[in-house]
Design a protein around this motif. Structure first.
Motif, PDB file in Angstrom:
ATOM      1  N   GLY A 308       4.107   4.091  -6.428  1.00  0.00           N
ATOM      2  CA  GLY A 308       2.692   4.316  -6.156  1.00  0.00           C
ATOM      3  C   GLY A 308       2.443   4.473  -4.667  1.00  0.00           C
ATOM      4  N   LEU A 309       1.865   5.595  -4.269  1.00  0.00           N
ATOM      5  CA  LEU A 309       1.553   5.872  -2.862  1.00  0.00           C
ATOM      6  C   LEU A 309       0.076   5.577  -2.621  1.00  0.00           C
ATOM      7  CD1 LEU A 309       3.479   9.237  -2.305  1.00  0.00           C
ATOM      8  CD2 LEU A 309       4.357   6.905  -2.442  1.00  0.00           C
ATOM      9  N   GLN A 310      -0.190   4.672  -1.684  1.00  0.00           N
ATOM     10  CA  GLN A 310      -1.568   4.230  -1.459  1.00  0.00           C
ATOM     11  C   GLN A 310      -1.853   4.094   0.030  1.00  0.00           C
ATOM     12  OE1 GLN A 310      -1.765   0.556  -3.607  1.00  0.00           O
ATOM     13  NE2 GLN A 310      -1.156   1.485  -5.533  1.00  0.00           N
ATOM     14  N   SER A 311      -3.122   4.265   0.391  1.00  0.00           N
ATOM     15  CA  SER A 311      -3.529   4.097   1.784  1.00  0.00           C
ATOM     16  C   SER A 311      -3.338   2.652   2.202  1.00  0.00           C
ATOM     17  CB  SER A 311      -4.998   4.502   1.962  1.00  0.00           C
ATOM     18  OG  SER A 311      -5.171   5.871   1.666  1.00  0.00           O
ATOM     19  N   ALA A 312      -2.682   2.466   3.355  1.00  0.00           N
ATOM     20  CA  ALA A 312      -2.433   1.116   3.873  1.00  0.00           C
ATOM     21  C   ALA A 312      -3.585   0.692   4.776  1.00  0.00           C
ATOM     22  CB  ALA A 312      -1.118   1.094   4.642  1.00  0.00           C
ATOM     23  N   PRO A 313      -3.947  -0.595   4.794  1.00  0.00           N
ATOM     24  CA  PRO A 313      -5.052  -1.073   5.639  1.00  0.00           C
ATOM     25  C   PRO A 313      -4.838  -0.762   7.112  1.00  0.00           C
ATOM     26  CG  PRO A 313      -4.375  -2.764   4.077  1.00  0.00           C
ATOM     27  CD  PRO A 313      -3.361  -1.665   3.986  1.00  0.00           C
ATOM     28  N   GLU A 314      -3.582  -0.791   7.554  1.00  0.00           N
ATOM     29  CA  GLU A 314      -3.287  -0.547   8.971  1.00  0.00           C
ATOM     30  C   GLU A 314      -3.116   0.943   9.281  1.00  0.00           C
ATOM     31  OE1 GLU A 314       0.586  -1.523   6.807  1.00  0.00           O
ATOM     32  OE2 GLU A 314      -1.502  -2.191   6.818  1.00  0.00           O
ATOM     33  N   GLY A 315      -3.329   1.789   8.303  1.00  0.00           N
ATOM     34  CA  GLY A 315      -3.198   3.228   8.496  1.00  0.00           C
ATOM     35  C   GLY A 315      -1.938   3.769   7.857  1.00  0.00           C
ATOM     36  N   GLY A 316      -1.969   5.052   7.521  1.00  0.00           N
ATOM     37  CA  GLY A 316      -0.815   5.665   6.876  1.00  0.00           C
ATOM     38  C   GLY A 316      -0.758   5.327   5.393  1.00  0.00           C
ATOM     39  N   ILE A 317       0.403   5.589   4.793  1.00  0.00           N
ATOM     40  CA  ILE A 317       0.597   5.409   3.355  1.00  0.00           C
ATOM     41  C   ILE A 317       1.693   4.372   3.106  1.00  0.00           C
ATOM     42  CG2 ILE A 317       1.300   6.536   1.206  1.00  0.00           C
ATOM     43  CD1 ILE A 317      -1.407   7.469   2.159  1.00  0.00           C
ATOM     44  N   SER A 318       1.424   3.463   2.171  1.00  0.00           N
ATOM     45  CA  SER A 318       2.428   2.481   1.771  1.00  0.00           C
ATOM     46  C   SER A 318       2.936   2.830   0.377  1.00  0.00           C
ATOM     47  CB  SER A 318       1.842   1.066   1.771  1.00  0.00           C
ATOM     48  OG  SER A 318       0.822   0.961   0.795  1.00  0.00           O
ATOM     49  N   VAL A 319       4.095   2.284   0.023  1.00  0.00           N
ATOM     50  CA  VAL A 319       4.718   2.580  -1.270  1.00  0.00           C
ATOM     51  C   VAL A 319       4.935   1.284  -2.034  1.00  0.00           C
ATOM     52  CG1 VAL A 319       6.708   3.600  -2.439  1.00  0.00           C
ATOM     53  CG2 VAL A 319       5.918   4.577  -0.267  1.00  0.00           C
ATOM     54  N   GLN A 320       4.416   1.245  -3.269  1.00  0.00           N
ATOM     55  CA  GLN A 320       4.737   0.156  -4.192  1.00  0.00           C
ATOM     56  C   GLN A 320       5.603   0.739  -5.296  1.00  0.00           C
ATOM     57  OE1 GLN A 320       1.695  -2.679  -5.434  1.00  0.00           O
ATOM     58  NE2 GLN A 320       0.259  -1.791  -3.958  1.00  0.00           N
ATOM     59  N   GLN A 321       6.562  -0.024  -5.779  1.00  0.00           N
ATOM     60  CA  GLN A 321       7.472   0.511  -6.781  1.00  0.00           C
ATOM     61  C   GLN A 321       7.790  -0.530  -7.839  1.00  0.00           C
ATOM     62  OE1 GLN A 321      11.372   1.367  -4.739  1.00  0.00           O
ATOM     63  NE2 GLN A 321      10.203   0.664  -2.983  1.00  0.00           N
ATOM     64  N   GLY A 322       8.129  -0.035  -9.024  1.00  0.00           N
ATOM     65  CA  GLY A 322       8.464  -0.924 -10.113  1.00  0.00           C
ATOM     66  C   GLY A 322       9.000  -0.138 -11.292  1.00  0.00           C
ATOM     67  N   LYS A 323       9.308  -0.840 -12.370  1.00  0.00           N
ATOM     68  CA  LYS A 323       9.867  -0.212 -13.563  1.00  0.00           C
ATOM     69  C   LYS A 323       8.800   0.191 -14.573  1.00  0.00           C
ATOM     70  CE  LYS A 323      14.423  -2.349 -13.239  1.00  0.00           C
ATOM     71  NZ  LYS A 323      15.500  -3.094 -13.950  1.00  0.00           N
ATOM     72  N   ALA A 324       7.531  -0.072 -14.246  1.00  0.00           N
ATOM     73  CA  ALA A 324       6.428   0.305 -15.126  1.00  0.00           C
ATOM     74  C   ALA A 324       5.235   0.711 -14.274  1.00  0.00           C
ATOM     75  CB  ALA A 324       6.056  -0.849 -16.045  1.00  0.00           C
ATOM     76  N   VAL A 325       4.330   1.481 -14.866  1.00  0.00           N
ATOM     77  CA  VAL A 325       3.172   1.978 -14.119  1.00  0.00           C
ATOM     78  C   VAL A 325       2.296   0.834 -13.627  1.00  0.00           C
ATOM     79  CG1 VAL A 325       1.072   3.374 -14.294  1.00  0.00           C
ATOM     80  CG2 VAL A 325       3.178   4.179 -15.354  1.00  0.00           C
ATOM     81  N   ASP A 326       2.171  -0.222 -14.422  1.00  0.00           N
ATOM     82  CA  ASP A 326       1.284  -1.317 -14.023  1.00  0.00           C
ATOM     83  C   ASP A 326       1.856  -2.167 -12.886  1.00  0.00           C
ATOM     84  OD1 ASP A 326       3.249  -2.700 -15.357  1.00  0.00           O
ATOM     85  OD2 ASP A 326       1.982  -3.360 -17.019  1.00  0.00           O
ATOM     86  N   GLU A 327       3.048  -1.809 -12.385  1.00  0.00           N
ATOM     87  CA  GLU A 327       3.651  -2.543 -11.263  1.00  0.00           C
ATOM     88  C   GLU A 327       3.452  -1.831  -9.927  1.00  0.00           C
ATOM     89  OE1 GLU A 327       7.753  -3.303 -12.100  1.00  0.00           O
ATOM     90  OE2 GLU A 327       7.360  -4.247 -14.038  1.00  0.00           O
ATOM     91  N   ILE A 328       2.761  -0.679  -9.918  1.00  0.00           N
ATOM     92  CA  ILE A 328       2.668   0.098  -8.672  1.00  0.00           C
ATOM     93  C   ILE A 328       1.260   0.103  -8.087  1.00  0.00           C
ATOM     94  CG2 ILE A 328       4.624   1.549  -9.308  1.00  0.00           C
ATOM     95  CD1 ILE A 328       2.656   3.754 -10.066  1.00  0.00           C
ATOM     96  N   GLY A 329       0.436  -0.848  -8.505  1.00  0.00           N
ATOM     97  CA  GLY A 329      -0.894  -0.968  -7.921  1.00  0.00           C
ATOM     98  C   GLY A 329      -1.871   0.032  -8.509  1.00  0.00           C
ATOM     99  N   ASP A 330      -3.114  -0.043  -8.016  1.00  0.00           N
ATOM    100  CA  ASP A 330      -4.169   0.847  -8.497  1.00  0.00           C
ATOM    101  C   ASP A 330      -4.089   2.195  -7.797  1.00  0.00           C
ATOM    102  OD1 ASP A 330      -5.178  -1.152 -10.127  1.00  0.00           O
ATOM    103  OD2 ASP A 330      -6.458  -1.959  -8.538  1.00  0.00           O
TER     104      ASP A 330
END
Length: 349
Positions: A308-330
């Protein structure tokens, strides 16, 4: 198989470390989140090793690989200068990239600065070339532009990214024959059923859809079927059989739900036959279909990762990863589709 990708100050990413699954990898994010950038970076690394290995009689050298990799990055991304791919902040910034593979001989590390024109610095040199092709499918279908495209691209300066040229080369490869033909047919038959026919390439370099009522030239075929046709052709040539990489940007683009279901199943089938599949999407329908298929007995052992690619609070894009969709954030784009479904149900009641 690519196992890990670590990037620092690359386009919109301050820092990210992605660990890939052996079979299917799904990158999810809104427009502008950098999904395509990750796909193109992976492809540039893989394609450079494959292409240079086919030319060279010896293993990689630092000087030769630095030039080849820089050229590929520029030709795939099409920036004004290579340094434009480094994350832009005040002052000079350096971009660092590391990729590690199942075969450690392919591991590579390189960097470049914001002021770099067309050169990279190789920090880790692989000791062998890749013997496996990577296939990059863009959001646009390429079968209608195929006639003479490769020869024109190589003799003229065209503002098209090099992935188009590379994929057209693979589309023109001869069909697979011999012991592997039965496995090709196993994967190809459901695609041809979905298209209502088979893909043919004539001597003049034009693609056709052959149906029970005759041949139809590719520009007259619906765009969604043309995208399916690209995949069918690459299966038929053996480019995606047993090994290799399928990198696909928004497979769902211009496809109706029935074809999206077929694409999802085929991607998982290809991955179970040995190809590592990496896609980027923001389609809730495709994600749900993949999750449904993963519960199927045929795919329960699939090694799958979601990013999951999401806007980071400090700027830019952060990446969350997991084995299921519900593990990568909103993911906002997915939330919007769910919220619309709720509004529709409210309106109905």
């Amino acid at each position: 198989m690519i196992k890990k990708l670590k990037i620092t100050n690359f386009t919109v990413f301050p820092e990210a470390a992605l660990t890939f699954g052996r079979n299917l990898n799904v990158i999810v994010g809104e427009n502008g989140a950098g999904k395509t950038h990750i796909l193109k970076l992976i492809y540039s690394i893989l394609a450079t090793s494959w292409e240079e290995g086919r030319k060279a009689s010896a293993g990689p050298t630092k000087a030769g690989l630095q030039r080849a990799l820089a050229d590929k990055l520029v030709n795939v991304f099409r920036p004004e200068a290579l340094g434009r791919l480094a994350r832009r902040r005040q002052g000079r910034e350096r971009c660092d990239v590391e990729a590690s593979f199942d075969n450690r001989d392919l591991n590579i590390g390189f960097s470049f600065a914001t002021q770099s024109k067309s050169e990279v610095s190789l920090d880790k040199v692989p000791t062998s070339w890749s013997n496996t092709a990577a296939v990059y499918l863009p959001t646009r279908e390429l079968m209608t532009i195929y006639p003479n495209f490769v020869s024109i691209y190589e003799s003229r300066y065209l503002e098209f990214e090099e992935t188009w040229r590379d994929t057209c080369v693979l589309l023109g490869e001869p069909l697979q024959k011999g012991p592997r033909e039965a496995r090709v047919r196993e994967l190809l038959s459901p695609l041809e059923e979905a298209m209502g026919g088979s893909i043919e390439l004539d001597r003049n370099g034009r693609f056709y859809l052959r149906t029970s009522s005759g041949r139809m030239e590719m520009p007259l075929v619906a765009e969604g079927l043309r995208k399916l046709g690209m995949l069918a052709r690459l299966v038929a040539t053996g480019a995606l059989l047993d090994k290799g990489y399928l990198i696909w940007d928004e497979p769902e683009a211009n496809l109706n739900p029935r074809l999206i279901k077929r694409i999802a199943r085929t991607m998982l089938e290809l991955s179970m036959h040995g190809a590592q599949v990496i896609i980027a999407t923001h389609s809730l329908f495709l994600l749900r279909e993949i999750e449904i298929l993963l519960a199927d007995r045929a795919f329960r052992r699939a090694d799958v990762r979601f990013f999951g690619l999401q806007s980071a609070p400090e700027g830019g894009i952060s990446v969350q990863q997991g084995k299921a969709v519900d593990e990568i954030g909103d993911i906002a784009s997915l939330d919007e589709e769910l919220e619309q479904s709720d509004r529709f149900m409210d309106a109905e009641t």
